[in-house]
Design a protein around this motif. Structure first.
Motif, PDB file in Angstrom:
ATOM      1  N   LEU A  95      31.161  48.510  35.090  1.00 64.33           N
ATOM      2  CA  LEU A  95      31.374  47.471  36.098  1.00 64.33           C
ATOM      3  C   LEU A  95      32.816  46.982  36.087  1.00 64.33           C
ATOM      4  O   LEU A  95      33.408  46.707  37.151  1.00 64.33           O
ATOM      5  CB  LEU A  95      30.424  46.294  35.861  1.00 64.33           C
ATOM      6  CG  LEU A  95      28.932  46.541  36.112  1.00 64.33           C
ATOM      7  CD1 LEU A  95      28.146  45.261  35.874  1.00 64.33           C
ATOM      8  CD2 LEU A  95      28.685  47.055  37.527  1.00 64.33           C
ATOM      9  N   GLU A  96      33.403  46.851  34.899  1.00 61.64           N
ATOM     10  CA  GLU A  96      34.814  46.461  34.807  1.00 61.64           C
ATOM     11  C   GLU A  96      35.689  47.493  35.511  1.00 61.64           C
ATOM     12  O   GLU A  96      36.600  47.156  36.280  1.00 61.64           O
ATOM     13  CB  GLU A  96      35.227  46.350  33.332  1.00 61.64           C
ATOM     14  CG  GLU A  96      34.584  45.239  32.539  1.00 61.64           C
ATOM     15  CD  GLU A  96      35.305  43.907  32.680  1.00 61.64           C
ATOM     16  OE1 GLU A  96      36.238  43.819  33.499  1.00 61.64           O
ATOM     17  OE2 GLU A  96      34.912  42.960  31.967  1.00 61.64           O
ATOM     18  N   SER A  97      35.399  48.766  35.260  1.00 56.26           N
ATOM     19  CA  SER A  97      36.180  49.842  35.868  1.00 56.26           C
ATOM     20  C   SER A  97      35.996  49.866  37.377  1.00 56.26           C
ATOM     21  O   SER A  97      36.952  50.105  38.125  1.00 56.26           O
ATOM     22  CB  SER A  97      35.779  51.187  35.259  1.00 56.26           C
ATOM     23  OG  SER A  97      36.541  52.240  35.827  1.00 56.26           O
ATOM     24  N   ASN A  98      34.778  49.599  37.840  1.00 59.30           N
ATOM     25  CA  ASN A  98      34.508  49.615  39.275  1.00 59.30           C
ATOM     26  C   ASN A  98      35.312  48.537  39.991  1.00 59.30           C
ATOM     27  O   ASN A  98      35.929  48.794  41.043  1.00 59.30           O
ATOM     28  CB  ASN A  98      33.009  49.403  39.504  1.00 59.30           C
ATOM     29  CG  ASN A  98      32.613  49.587  40.949  1.00 59.30           C
ATOM     30  OD1 ASN A  98      33.048  50.524  41.614  1.00 59.30           O
ATOM     31  ND2 ASN A  98      31.781  48.701  41.454  1.00 59.30           N
ATOM     32  N   ALA A  99      35.324  47.338  39.434  1.00 60.60           N
ATOM     33  CA  ALA A  99      36.112  46.259  40.034  1.00 60.60           C
ATOM     34  C   ALA A  99      37.606  46.559  39.951  1.00 60.60           C
ATOM     35  O   ALA A  99      38.354  46.306  40.908  1.00 60.60           O
ATOM     36  CB  ALA A  99      35.793  44.936  39.327  1.00 60.60           C
ATOM     37  N   SER A 100      38.028  47.124  38.832  1.00 57.43           N
ATOM     38  CA  SER A 100      39.449  47.467  38.673  1.00 57.43           C
ATOM     39  C   SER A 100      39.886  48.514  39.676  1.00 57.43           C
ATOM     40  O   SER A 100      40.998  48.464  40.210  1.00 57.43           O
ATOM     41  CB  SER A 100      39.695  47.976  37.247  1.00 57.43           C
ATOM     42  OG  SER A 100      39.415  46.980  36.286  1.00 57.43           O
ATOM     43  N   GLU A 101      38.994  49.483  39.922  1.00 55.51           N
ATOM     44  CA  GLU A 101      39.324  50.546  40.883  1.00 55.51           C
ATOM     45  C   GLU A 101      39.609  49.969  42.270  1.00 55.51           C
ATOM     46  O   GLU A 101      40.616  50.306  42.913  1.00 55.51           O
ATOM     47  CB  GLU A 101      38.181  51.549  40.970  1.00 55.51           C
ATOM     48  CG  GLU A 101      38.391  52.619  42.041  1.00 55.51           C
ATOM     49  CD  GLU A 101      37.127  53.399  42.351  1.00 55.51           C
ATOM     50  OE1 GLU A 101      37.128  54.140  43.352  1.00 55.51           O
ATOM     51  OE2 GLU A 101      36.138  53.264  41.609  1.00 55.51           O
ATOM     52  N   HIS A 102      38.720  49.096  42.739  1.00 57.05           N
ATOM     53  CA  HIS A 102      38.898  48.533  44.079  1.00 57.05           C
ATOM     54  C   HIS A 102      40.130  47.629  44.134  1.00 57.05           C
ATOM     55  O   HIS A 102      40.829  47.595  45.163  1.00 57.05           O
ATOM     56  CB  HIS A 102      37.649  47.761  44.491  1.00 57.05           C
ATOM     57  CG  HIS A 102      36.427  48.628  44.599  1.00 57.05           C
ATOM     58  ND1 HIS A 102      36.418  49.815  45.291  1.00 57.05           N
ATOM     59  CD2 HIS A 102      35.167  48.488  44.096  1.00 57.05           C
ATOM     60  CE1 HIS A 102      35.224  50.367  45.218  1.00 57.05           C
ATOM     61  NE2 HIS A 102      34.450  49.581  44.490  1.00 57.05           N
ATOM     62  N   GLY A 103      40.392  46.914  43.046  1.00 57.82           N
ATOM     63  CA  GLY A 103      41.607  46.104  43.009  1.00 57.82           C
ATOM     64  C   GLY A 103      42.859  46.961  43.045  1.00 57.82           C
ATOM     65  O   GLY A 103      43.826  46.653  43.763  1.00 57.82           O
ATOM     66  N   ALA A 104      42.851  48.045  42.271  1.00 54.86           N
ATOM     67  CA  ALA A 104      44.001  48.945  42.250  1.00 54.86           C
ATOM     68  C   ALA A 104      44.194  49.628  43.607  1.00 54.86           C
ATOM     69  O   ALA A 104      45.328  49.789  44.079  1.00 54.86           O
ATOM     70  CB  ALA A 104      43.814  49.998  41.157  1.00 54.86           C
ATOM     71  N   ARG A 105      43.084  50.030  44.242  1.00 57.68           N
ATOM     72  CA  ARG A 105      43.202  50.683  45.560  1.00 57.68           C
ATOM     73  C   ARG A 105      43.698  49.694  46.608  1.00 57.68           C
ATOM     74  O   ARG A 105      44.498  50.051  47.477  1.00 57.68           O
ATOM     75  CB  ARG A 105      41.862  51.286  45.962  1.00 57.68           C
ATOM     76  CG  ARG A 105      41.925  52.014  47.311  1.00 57.68           C
ATOM     77  CD  ARG A 105      40.698  52.843  47.586  1.00 57.68           C
ATOM     78  NE  ARG A 105      40.637  54.008  46.704  1.00 57.68           N
ATOM     79  CZ  ARG A 105      39.762  54.161  45.734  1.00 57.68           C
ATOM     80  NH1 ARG A 105      38.865  53.226  45.508  1.00 57.68           N
ATOM     81  NH2 ARG A 105      39.775  55.246  44.986  1.00 57.68           N
ATOM     82  N   MET A 106      43.210  48.475  46.553  1.00 51.59           N
ATOM     83  CA  MET A 106      43.660  47.460  47.503  1.00 51.59           C
ATOM     84  C   MET A 106      45.163  47.212  47.364  1.00 51.59           C
ATOM     85  O   MET A 106      45.893  47.143  48.357  1.00 51.59           O
ATOM     86  CB  MET A 106      42.889  46.157  47.272  1.00 51.59           C
ATOM     87  CG  MET A 106      43.257  45.037  48.213  1.00 51.59           C
ATOM     88  SD  MET A 106      42.272  43.555  47.874  1.00 51.59           S
ATOM     89  CE  MET A 106      43.127  42.362  48.904  1.00 51.59           C
ATOM     90  N   THR A 107      45.632  47.119  46.128  1.00 54.68           N
ATOM     91  CA  THR A 107      47.059  46.910  45.886  1.00 54.68           C
ATOM     92  C   THR A 107      47.878  48.111  46.340  1.00 54.68           C
ATOM     93  O   THR A 107      48.938  47.968  46.973  1.00 54.68           O
ATOM     94  CB  THR A 107      47.308  46.654  44.391  1.00 54.68           C
ATOM     95  OG1 THR A 107      46.554  45.518  43.969  1.00 54.68           O
ATOM     96  CG2 THR A 107      48.777  46.403  44.117  1.00 54.68           C
ATOM     97  N   ALA A 108      47.391  49.318  46.030  1.00 51.62           N
ATOM     98  CA  ALA A 108      48.115  50.538  46.407  1.00 51.62           C
ATOM     99  C   ALA A 108      48.192  50.691  47.922  1.00 51.62           C
ATOM    100  O   ALA A 108      49.245  51.057  48.474  1.00 51.62           O
ATOM    101  CB  ALA A 108      47.436  51.760  45.783  1.00 51.62           C
ATOM    102  N   MET A 109      47.084  50.411  48.617  1.00 50.58           N
ATOM    103  CA  MET A 109      47.083  50.546  50.073  1.00 50.58           C
ATOM    104  C   MET A 109      47.930  49.467  50.739  1.00 50.58           C
ATOM    105  O   MET A 109      48.548  49.697  51.782  1.00 50.58           O
ATOM    106  CB  MET A 109      45.654  50.490  50.605  1.00 50.58           C
ATOM    107  CG  MET A 109      44.803  51.695  50.225  1.00 50.58           C
ATOM    108  SD  MET A 109      45.497  53.285  50.804  1.00 50.58           S
ATOM    109  CE  MET A 109      46.306  53.884  49.308  1.00 50.58           C
TER     110      MET A 109
END
Length: 294
Positions: free
Chosen positions: A237-251
């Motif tokens: 779950l930590e990784s899942n939230a981190s993934e979306h945060g990282a993708r949001m920042t990258a995009m």
């Protein structure tokens, strides 16, 4: 200098890319909210469960005899890598793979030389990255995020736990991104097995005689496996939230870069167009002067 058609084509292409990155940012933001709520609700439960295990272990003889606490000479190692199924999220996946490789080089270099370091991939990108580096990868659970739930993660946890009890591995560690905020993810390496002794919570005295109902052995036999499964589920779950945060920042950054590139291309387009008009005027003036001279 490129032609007007080439510049126009590039402007159209960059504009289309910018629209895609904007849409991906919005999708990531929507998914992030749900993922953040999930991990926020899970953290207190996981912490309290860990405290309970520490409390029970302080006074329970059955906990000391648990097969999940067996400490053996480290011959075989299992690393559980939690990454994403897709890219376009900056260095999110690369950082996990690098951390896993660094962990192997620092602590398990000898085991790696003998080929005794295995990887269980939760998420496709981590498995692909470790395979490229020559590691043997268990791909049974790479599609976990396709239908993320406790039941799917439990299967991966039980496979690792059964392998440890059977003596196939002497240590199991989890490598994942811990979610801090939208722009920050922290790499964590946690030992899952054997169980690391947990200090008793503040205010709880060790070596206290507890009364267990129905009995000590049954409680410990259920509490320890559940805690291990929750530990892995929390990491996912930590990784899942981190993934979306990282993708949001990258995009978001990609959208800004596309905007800057569009400004430059429009400037080049205007200069190219102006140069073309000037050239045409000069040709007309030159032709008129040639006719007049005749």
């Amino acid at each position: 200098m490129p032609s007007l058609k080439e510049v126009r084509n590039r402007i159209v292409s960059v504009n289309s890319t910018q629209q895609i990155t904007k849409a991906m940012k919005m999708v990531a933001a929507a998914k992030l909210r749900r993922a953040q709520d999930a991990i926020t609700q899970m953290r207190p439960y996981a912490q309290k469960l860990s405290e309970m295990l520490g409390t029970v272990s302080a006074g329970a003889e059955a906990a000391a005899d648990s097969p999940y606490k067996q400490v053996r000479p480290i011959q075989n190692v299992l690393l559980i890598l939690v990454t994403s199924d897709r890219g376009l999220c900056g260095a999110f996946n690369t950082n996990v793979v690098k951390a896993a490789v660094a962990r192997v080089n620092e602590r398990y270099a000898e085991q790696a030389r003998r080929g005794n370091v295995k990887v269980m991939a939760i998420g496709k990108k981590g498995g692909e990255g470790m395979q490229r580096r020559g590691f043997s990868v268990n791909t049974n659970h790479i599609d976990t995020f396709g239908s993320l739930s406790f039941s799917t993660v439990r299967e991966a946890a039980e496979e690792a736990m059964d392998a440890f009890v059977a003596g196939q591995f002497d240590v199991v560690e989890i490598v994942y991104n811990e979610f801090k905020n939208v722009a920050t993810q922290v790499i964590r390496v946690e030992q899952m097995l054997p169980i690391v002794p947990t200090p008793a919570p503040a205010g709880v005295t060790a070596n206290v005689n507890y009364t267990f109902e129905p009995d000590e052995e049954q409680i410990v036999s259920e509490l320890i496996p559940k805690t291990l499964k929750i530990q892995l589920y929390k990491a996912v779950l930590e990784s899942n939230a981190s993934e979306h945060g990282a993708r949001m920042t990258a995009m978001d950054k990609a959208t800004e870069n596309a905007g800057e590139l569009l400004k430059e291309l429009k400037l080049v387009y205007n200069r190219t167009r102006q140069a073309a008009i000037t050239k045409e005027i000069l040709e007309i003036v030159g032709g008129a002067e040639a006719l007049a001279s005749e």
